[in-house]
Scaffold this active site. Structure first.
Site, PDB file in Angstrom:
ATOM      1  N   HIS A  90      -7.524  -4.930   9.534  1.00  0.00           N
ATOM      2  CA  HIS A  90      -7.195  -4.670   8.123  1.00  0.00           C
ATOM      3  C   HIS A  90      -5.908  -5.387   7.715  1.00  0.00           C
ATOM      4  O   HIS A  90      -4.995  -5.569   8.516  1.00  0.00           O
ATOM      5  CB  HIS A  90      -7.169  -3.163   7.791  1.00  0.00           C
ATOM      6  CG  HIS A  90      -5.990  -2.399   8.304  1.00  0.00           C
ATOM      7  ND1 HIS A  90      -6.026  -1.036   8.482  1.00  0.00           N
ATOM      8  CD2 HIS A  90      -4.736  -2.776   8.692  1.00  0.00           C
ATOM      9  CE1 HIS A  90      -4.855  -0.633   8.930  1.00  0.00           C
ATOM     10  NE2 HIS A  90      -4.058  -1.664   9.065  1.00  0.00           N
ATOM     11  N   ASN A 114      -7.849  -3.185  13.782  1.00  0.00           N
ATOM     12  CA  ASN A 114      -9.222  -3.387  13.304  1.00  0.00           C
ATOM     13  C   ASN A 114      -9.311  -4.557  12.314  1.00  0.00           C
ATOM     14  O   ASN A 114     -10.331  -4.743  11.663  1.00  0.00           O
ATOM     15  CB  ASN A 114      -9.763  -2.104  12.664  1.00  0.00           C
ATOM     16  CG  ASN A 114      -9.020  -1.712  11.393  1.00  0.00           C
ATOM     17  OD1 ASN A 114      -8.044  -2.359  11.007  1.00  0.00           O
ATOM     18  ND2 ASN A 114      -9.474  -0.662  10.736  1.00  0.00           N
ATOM     19  N   ASP A 118       0.815  -1.208   0.000  1.00  0.00           N
ATOM     20  CA  ASP A 118       0.000   0.000   0.000  1.00  0.00           C
ATOM     21  C   ASP A 118       0.857   1.270   0.000  1.00  0.00           C
ATOM     22  O   ASP A 118       2.076   1.210   0.224  1.00  0.00           O
ATOM     23  CB  ASP A 118      -0.989   0.011   1.180  1.00  0.00           C
ATOM     24  CG  ASP A 118      -0.366  -0.493   2.490  1.00  0.00           C
ATOM     25  OD1 ASP A 118       0.878  -0.452   2.612  1.00  0.00           O
ATOM     26  OD2 ASP A 118      -1.102  -0.905   3.374  1.00  0.00           O
ATOM     27  N   GLU A 157      -9.721  -1.985   4.640  1.00  0.00           N
ATOM     28  CA  GLU A 157     -10.380  -1.691   5.901  1.00  0.00           C
ATOM     29  C   GLU A 157     -11.624  -2.582   6.062  1.00  0.00           C
ATOM     30  O   GLU A 157     -12.091  -3.184   5.087  1.00  0.00           O
ATOM     31  CB  GLU A 157     -10.791  -0.208   5.917  1.00  0.00           C
ATOM     32  CG  GLU A 157      -9.610   0.765   5.840  1.00  0.00           C
ATOM     33  CD  GLU A 157      -8.823   0.880   7.148  1.00  0.00           C
ATOM     34  OE1 GLU A 157      -8.696  -0.122   7.880  1.00  0.00           O
ATOM     35  OE2 GLU A 157      -8.322   1.979   7.438  1.00  0.00           O
TER      36      GLU A 157
END
Ligand code: PGA
Length: 263
Positions: free
Chosen positions: A138, A136, A67, A143
């Protein structure tokens, strides 16, 4: 799915590095999927050491990073291109043209992202994908609620991710809100996946990814559909796992079989 519970993050980094080096010794033109963040740093330090002390050659290796932030240029101190240059690429003999990041700048990003998928295919696909995991759940910047079939594209970051990474920005208005990321489908195409997670902040995401139902709400759970994935954990990140004794036993048994076969 394999789960390896290590005594600490350093043992985890050693296991991951050994696997990369072993693959590289068999295939000099290895295609690596790489991650940023604090988790993979020790693996990169060990790879640099292997290059500098043992002459390990990276000149034919290709890399595809997971990313990159959309609103930062390549030289920005917080860009992932800067991170990779400082933590790995600047210290090994990788060729500049073999380094790839998902497109994050300029017009026609959607088209460029599709072409990026083609570049991965042309390289022969990713041999080993390194992953961390967000608190979370990801993976990359996929996400929660990301399509489990998603490909490289632009994603808006969640408040939780922004909070987790806010320590890197003195001025909160400078923190990027949007990033490009390989998709979950792209990640699942890798032949081998090694996910490292250390510390108690990752325990909930690890539990949901390893033992929870497959759900886009915990993107890491998509890895249950991959045939050759290993979660490399420490005691803290593994602490919520119901099957922890089983994972310990299967590691011991695996090591015993390995020893018997090489004796
Ligand atoms: P970290 O980030 O390695 O800095 O914990 C992992 C991630 O957010 O994917």
């Amino acid at each position: 799915m394999q789960v390896v519970v290590c005594k600490n993050a350093s043992e985890g980094a050693e296991i991951v590095t050994e696997e990369i080096l072993s693959a590289l010794s068999k295939k000099p033109e290895l295609v690596l999927g790489l991650a940023t963040g604090s988790t993979p740093i020790e693996v990169y330090e060990r790879l640099i050491c292997a290059h500098k002390e043992d002459g390990v050659d990276f000149s034919s290796v290709q890399t595809f990073n997971l990313d990159e932030y959309c609103e930062l240029n390549a030289d920005h101190p917080q860009s992932y291109r800067t991170f990779m240059r400082e933590h790995l690429f600047g210290e090994i003999n990788i060729s500049e043209e073999n380094i790839h990041f998902p497109p994050s700048e300029g017009p026609e990003l959607a088209e460029k992202c599709l072409r990026h998928e083609e570049e991965i295919r042309q390289a022969g696909g990713i041999d080993i994908q390194l992953l961390g995991i967000g608190s979370n759940g990801h993976i990359g910047f996929n996400e929660p609620t990301s399509s489990l079939a998603s490909r490289t594209r632009i994603k808006t970051l969640t408040e939780k991710t922004l909070r987790d990474n806010s320590r890197f920005y003195e001025d909160p208005s400078e923190q990027p809100q949007v990033a490009s990321t390989l998709g979950i489908g792209t990640i699942l195409d890798a032949r081998r996946i090694l996910l490292q997670a250390y510390g108690d902040k990752k325990a909930e995401a690890v539990k949901a990814s390893v033992e929870g139902p497959i759900s886009s709400f915990w993107p890491g759970s998509a890895l249950q559909m991959h045939a050759d994935v290993t979660f490399v954990l420490d005691e803290s990140s593994a602490a919520h796992l119901e099957m922890i004794d089983y994972f310990r036993k299967s590691r011991t048994e695996g090591l015993r079989l390995q020893k018997d076969n090489t004796a």
